[in-house]
Design a protein around this motif. Structure first.
Motif, PDB file in Angstrom:
ATOM      1  N   UNK A 114       0.823  -1.206   0.000  1.00  0.00           N
ATOM      2  CA  UNK A 114       0.000   0.000   0.000  1.00  0.00           C
ATOM      3  C   UNK A 114       0.860   1.259   0.000  1.00  0.00           C
ATOM      4  N   UNK A 115       1.993   1.224   0.716  1.00  0.00           N
ATOM      5  CA  UNK A 115       2.903   2.372   0.717  1.00  0.00           C
ATOM      6  C   UNK A 115       3.468   2.614  -0.681  1.00  0.00           C
ATOM      7  N   UNK A 116       3.840   1.547  -1.368  1.00  0.00           N
ATOM      8  CA  UNK A 116       4.369   1.674  -2.731  1.00  0.00           C
ATOM      9  C   UNK A 116       3.301   2.214  -3.690  1.00  0.00           C
ATOM     10  N   UNK A 117       2.095   1.725  -3.555  1.00  0.00           N
ATOM     11  CA  UNK A 117       0.999   2.205  -4.411  1.00  0.00           C
ATOM     12  C   UNK A 117       0.758   3.689  -4.142  1.00  0.00           C
ATOM     13  N   UNK A 118       0.794   4.078  -2.870  1.00  0.00           N
ATOM     14  CA  UNK A 118       0.594   5.481  -2.518  1.00  0.00           C
ATOM     15  C   UNK A 118       1.689   6.352  -3.125  1.00  0.00           C
ATOM     16  N   UNK A 119       2.938   5.905  -3.034  1.00  0.00           N
ATOM     17  CA  UNK A 119       4.040   6.668  -3.626  1.00  0.00           C
ATOM     18  C   UNK A 119       3.881   6.760  -5.138  1.00  0.00           C
TER      19      UNK A 119
END
Length: 130
Positions: A114-119
């Motif tokens: 989810x952090x990667x998708x957000x970035x």
């Protein structure tokens, strides 16, 4: 070729197609882990619920309010996520009865995803907001 011959040929072709379709249905699952992963977590509501539960344990009505899902959809999604091992359900039988949902270790392991998708979204979807 007579109409009976054409009908027989079409029937044979249909039978062959049916056999091929049956073969496809029994074919081994895709060797691609990305596709397998998307099938487990890829629905809109599953992603929304998983993302919300990254904030910690929540009651059904809290999830309903935070996700804007209707009760039937949320119930189905939570059941699916329990069956696939992403979510745990805890029932507290004190008055009033309360049901709590939280991520399992498998569910928590999605946090970096989810952090990667957000970035990625911050970089590539920012132009959509302009």
């Amino acid at each position: 070729m007579s109409s009976q011959d054409l009908s027989a040929a079409e029937s044979a072709e249909t039978a062959d197609s049916g056999a091929e379709a049956a073969g496809e249905a029994t074919a081994p699952e895709t060797p691609c882990p990305v596709i397998d992963s998307i099938e487990q977590i890829g629905s809109q509501w599953r992603l929304v619920v998983l993302h919300e539960l990254l904030n910690g344990e929540a009651r059904f009505n809290e999830l309903k309010r935070e996700t804007d899902a209707n009760a039937r959809t949320l119930s189905r999604v939570l059941n699916d996520l329990q069956e696939t091992g992403f979510v745990d359900r805890r029932l507290e039988e004190d008055a009033p009865v309360a049901t709590y949902y939280s991520l399992t270790a498998k569910g928590e392991s999605l946090a970096p995803v989810f952090e990667e998708i957000d970035e990625w979204a911050q970089e590539w979807l920012a132009e959509c907001d302009a």
